[in-house]
Motif scaffolding. Sequence first.
Motif, PDB file in Angstrom:
ATOM      1  N   VAL A 254       0.073  61.317   8.769  1.00  0.00           N
ATOM      2  CA  VAL A 254       0.638  60.553   7.660  1.00  0.00           C
ATOM      3  C   VAL A 254       1.154  59.236   8.220  1.00  0.00           C
ATOM      4  CG1 VAL A 254       2.406  60.474   5.867  1.00  0.00           C
ATOM      5  CG2 VAL A 254       1.250  62.633   6.378  1.00  0.00           C
ATOM      6  N   ILE A 255       0.590  58.119   7.778  1.00  0.00           N
ATOM      7  CA  ILE A 255       0.946  56.816   8.342  1.00  0.00           C
ATOM      8  C   ILE A 255       1.878  56.016   7.435  1.00  0.00           C
ATOM      9  CG2 ILE A 255      -1.132  56.621   9.748  1.00  0.00           C
ATOM     10  CD1 ILE A 255      -2.349  54.876   7.577  1.00  0.00           C
ATOM     11  N   ASN A 256       1.973  56.416   6.166  1.00  0.00           N
ATOM     12  CA  ASN A 256       2.878  55.738   5.250  1.00  0.00           C
ATOM     13  C   ASN A 256       3.012  56.582   3.990  1.00  0.00           C
ATOM     14  OD1 ASN A 256       4.574  53.809   4.197  1.00  0.00           O
ATOM     15  ND2 ASN A 256       3.189  52.090   4.561  1.00  0.00           N
ATOM     16  N   GLN A 257       3.955  56.231   3.164  1.00  0.00           N
ATOM     17  CA  GLN A 257       4.106  56.928   1.898  1.00  0.00           C
ATOM     18  C   GLN A 257       4.862  56.031   0.922  1.00  0.00           C
ATOM     19  OE1 GLN A 257       6.474  60.254   3.568  1.00  0.00           O
ATOM     20  NE2 GLN A 257       8.017  59.743   2.027  1.00  0.00           N
ATOM     21  N   ARG A 258       4.701  56.326  -0.372  1.00  0.00           N
ATOM     22  CA  ARG A 258       5.450  55.580  -1.386  1.00  0.00           C
ATOM     23  C   ARG A 258       5.675  56.479  -2.591  1.00  0.00           C
ATOM     24  NH1 ARG A 258       1.520  51.513  -4.858  1.00  0.00           N
ATOM     25  NH2 ARG A 258      -0.160  52.985  -5.249  1.00  0.00           N
ATOM     26  N   GLN A 259       6.753  56.183  -3.305  1.00  0.00           N
ATOM     27  CA  GLN A 259       7.059  56.914  -4.519  1.00  0.00           C
ATOM     28  C   GLN A 259       6.343  56.253  -5.690  1.00  0.00           C
ATOM     29  OE1 GLN A 259       8.775  59.684  -2.688  1.00  0.00           O
ATOM     30  NE2 GLN A 259       9.135  59.770  -4.886  1.00  0.00           N
ATOM     31  N   MET A 260       5.693  57.061  -6.489  1.00  0.00           N
ATOM     32  CA  MET A 260       5.017  56.522  -7.667  1.00  0.00           C
ATOM     33  C   MET A 260       4.976  57.579  -8.759  1.00  0.00           C
ATOM     34  SD  MET A 260       0.978  56.561  -6.570  1.00  0.00           S
ATOM     35  CE  MET A 260       0.484  56.451  -8.289  1.00  0.00           C
ATOM     36  N   LYS A 261       5.349  57.154  -9.967  1.00  0.00           N
ATOM     37  CA  LYS A 261       5.271  58.018 -11.139  1.00  0.00           C
ATOM     38  C   LYS A 261       5.920  59.382 -10.911  1.00  0.00           C
ATOM     39  CE  LYS A 261       0.903  55.966 -12.616  1.00  0.00           C
ATOM     40  NZ  LYS A 261      -0.507  56.212 -12.967  1.00  0.00           N
ATOM     41  N   GLY A 262       7.030  59.408 -10.207  1.00  0.00           N
ATOM     42  CA  GLY A 262       7.738  60.660 -10.034  1.00  0.00           C
ATOM     43  C   GLY A 262       7.210  61.556  -8.940  1.00  0.00           C
ATOM     44  N   LEU A 263       6.218  61.122  -8.158  1.00  0.00           N
ATOM     45  CA  LEU A 263       5.741  61.925  -7.041  1.00  0.00           C
ATOM     46  C   LEU A 263       5.485  61.027  -5.842  1.00  0.00           C
ATOM     47  CD1 LEU A 263       1.992  62.900  -7.500  1.00  0.00           C
ATOM     48  CD2 LEU A 263       3.121  61.271  -8.979  1.00  0.00           C
ATOM     49  N   THR A 264       5.211  61.634  -4.714  1.00  0.00           N
ATOM     50  CA  THR A 264       5.011  60.867  -3.486  1.00  0.00           C
ATOM     51  C   THR A 264       3.523  60.764  -3.163  1.00  0.00           C
ATOM     52  OG1 THR A 264       7.121  61.693  -2.643  1.00  0.00           O
ATOM     53  CG2 THR A 264       5.627  60.688  -1.054  1.00  0.00           C
ATOM     54  N   GLU A 265       3.095  59.556  -2.865  1.00  0.00           N
ATOM     55  CA  GLU A 265       1.713  59.313  -2.436  1.00  0.00           C
ATOM     56  C   GLU A 265       1.723  59.096  -0.924  1.00  0.00           C
ATOM     57  OE1 GLU A 265      -2.064  56.483  -3.696  1.00  0.00           O
ATOM     58  OE2 GLU A 265      -0.014  55.752  -3.964  1.00  0.00           O
ATOM     59  N   TYR A 266       0.893  59.872  -0.207  1.00  0.00           N
ATOM     60  CA  TYR A 266       0.847  59.798   1.252  1.00  0.00           C
ATOM     61  C   TYR A 266      -0.431  59.088   1.700  1.00  0.00           C
ATOM     62  CZ  TYR A 266       4.369  63.463   0.782  1.00  0.00           C
ATOM     63  OH  TYR A 266       5.492  64.174   0.438  1.00  0.00           O
ATOM     64  N   PHE A 267      -0.261  58.084   2.562  1.00  0.00           N
ATOM     65  CA  PHE A 267      -1.408  57.405   3.151  1.00  0.00           C
ATOM     66  C   PHE A 267      -1.698  58.065   4.499  1.00  0.00           C
ATOM     67  CE2 PHE A 267       0.420  54.544   0.132  1.00  0.00           C
ATOM     68  CZ  PHE A 267      -0.688  53.964  -0.482  1.00  0.00           C
ATOM     69  N   VAL A 268      -2.939  58.480   4.677  1.00  0.00           N
ATOM     70  CA  VAL A 268      -3.267  59.323   5.827  1.00  0.00           C
ATOM     71  C   VAL A 268      -4.513  58.836   6.561  1.00  0.00           C
ATOM     72  CG1 VAL A 268      -2.258  61.339   4.691  1.00  0.00           C
ATOM     73  CG2 VAL A 268      -4.707  60.912   4.455  1.00  0.00           C
ATOM     74  N   THR A 269      -4.637  59.284   7.804  1.00  0.00           N
ATOM     75  CA  THR A 269      -5.877  59.157   8.574  1.00  0.00           C
ATOM     76  C   THR A 269      -6.178  60.516   9.189  1.00  0.00           C
ATOM     77  OG1 THR A 269      -4.702  58.534  10.594  1.00  0.00           O
ATOM     78  CG2 THR A 269      -5.442  56.734   9.175  1.00  0.00           C
ATOM     79  N   PHE A 270      -7.423  60.717   9.576  1.00  0.00           N
ATOM     80  CA  PHE A 270      -7.809  61.967  10.221  1.00  0.00           C
ATOM     81  C   PHE A 270      -7.328  61.987  11.678  1.00  0.00           C
ATOM     82  CE2 PHE A 270     -11.123  61.693   6.923  1.00  0.00           C
ATOM     83  CZ  PHE A 270     -11.045  62.969   6.378  1.00  0.00           C
ATOM     84  N   GLU A 271      -6.956  63.161  12.133  1.00  0.00           N
ATOM     85  CA  GLU A 271      -6.690  63.374  13.563  1.00  0.00           C
ATOM     86  C   GLU A 271      -7.999  63.676  14.280  1.00  0.00           C
ATOM     87  OE1 GLU A 271      -3.977  66.572  14.026  1.00  0.00           O
ATOM     88  OE2 GLU A 271      -2.185  65.330  13.803  1.00  0.00           O
ATOM     89  N   TYR A 272      -8.089  63.250  15.528  1.00  0.00           N
ATOM     90  CA  TYR A 272      -9.247  63.629  16.344  1.00  0.00           C
ATOM     91  C   TYR A 272      -9.121  65.096  16.749  1.00  0.00           C
ATOM     92  CZ  TYR A 272     -10.807  58.790  16.872  1.00  0.00           C
ATOM     93  OH  TYR A 272     -11.273  57.525  16.624  1.00  0.00           O
TER      94      TYR A 272
END
Length: 422
Positions: A254-272
């Motif tokens: 998980v590289i970042n996150q933000r609150q939107m519309k009452g829930l959390t959106e997680y920005f992700v990348t794959f692990e090797y």
Amino acid sequence: MNETEKENSDNSEGIEESEKKSRRLRPTRKTQSQVLQQALNIQPDDLKNIEDKLAVVKFLDYITEEPLDFAFKDRAIGQYKEKIKERMDKFASTGEEDKLIKKGFEDKKILEAVERIKTRTEEIAISKGMNKSVEKKFRNLNFIMTGALVGVFIVFIILQVTGIITDTSFMLPFLCVLCIIPQFLRSSVTKKWYRFKEENRNEVYTINREDILVIKSYVSEVLANVRSNLIELKVPLELIKFSLFHRDYEDFNVINQRQMKGLTEYFVTFEYPEGIEPFPIPKTLQQQYNQPVFAEKKRDETPEKNFIVLTEMKGKDGIITSFLPSLKDNLAEKINKMLTDSDFSEPDIEFSSIIPNYPTDTAIYCVCGEIAKIETVHVCEWKNKFKFYLFVAKECTCGEQIYAISLMDEADIIPKELQDIF
């Protein structure tokens, strides 16, 4: 033809030829997928295959985390299901791993599970007094307030024509109040909707738990397949950034996150995977490193959703006098494609010169119910044959950002390919 007409004709042809030459010399703008394809020598079909899988993941992940956002949206759900079916049919004709993706989709009866979640969620909503989507409530509210305004104007004109009233100054404060009321009503509806979702989130999850777990297990399978594809293609996994609403899938950073519309959106990348060294990022892609590529891909800061179309637009010569704002989240993919195929002007146009009375008469609203503050205007030209406006709003206090598109003249002829948008 006299000499003046001949000279004007020659000048016109010269200008037209110059414009054509300018368009030919204009550099073609590449999407991030095209940049990735060129830098890593990847076949377009391979990239499209990965994008299709992530699109399926994004929808399934969203509906399992926020089923109420899809309640009473038969048309939108139907379009999502059709798109997923098309993608699954394509997977059946590609590699063996993709055939397993389709087989898992059929064995787990994913679309049937989606339909059950929607049905149960709607039953809960109806039992609690909610029988339509918040978007439909907004549309109904717009119609009611527009009708009320028209009615007041008609009565006002009749009273003035018949001489019953002569002093009209008292009407101005009344009309101002009437114009402000829709904003407060929209804000109230939105707050009630968010409160309703929070109050019923646990019940909705509990009653749908079995189907949600089945869908999430399938999402995990698709994500594992995508990671395997990327490693096989030797794509640096750090470049593939996208968002999910559930963070507990395996093999992610998980590289970042933000609150939107009452829930959390997680920005992700794959692990090797263990034992595999990270692939080097080509120098040509260094600038792309901090930008999303697939599910969160952007073009000139244009998002995948939150598109407003100014329907029933009235206006001429680039000046808009009235419109009805319509949220077109179900057409986000098609609108993004239209924007990808368009050239953008520099943002040097004053929004107030395009919609002079904004937001006095009517306004573009954020999904939270606040009036969107437009800060950038682009004139876009689709495939060098159709121009339209793109309005970019300032990020709202709720964290959302709205993008609106509109005709420039009500008499504009809309290309057949874009008629369902406008």
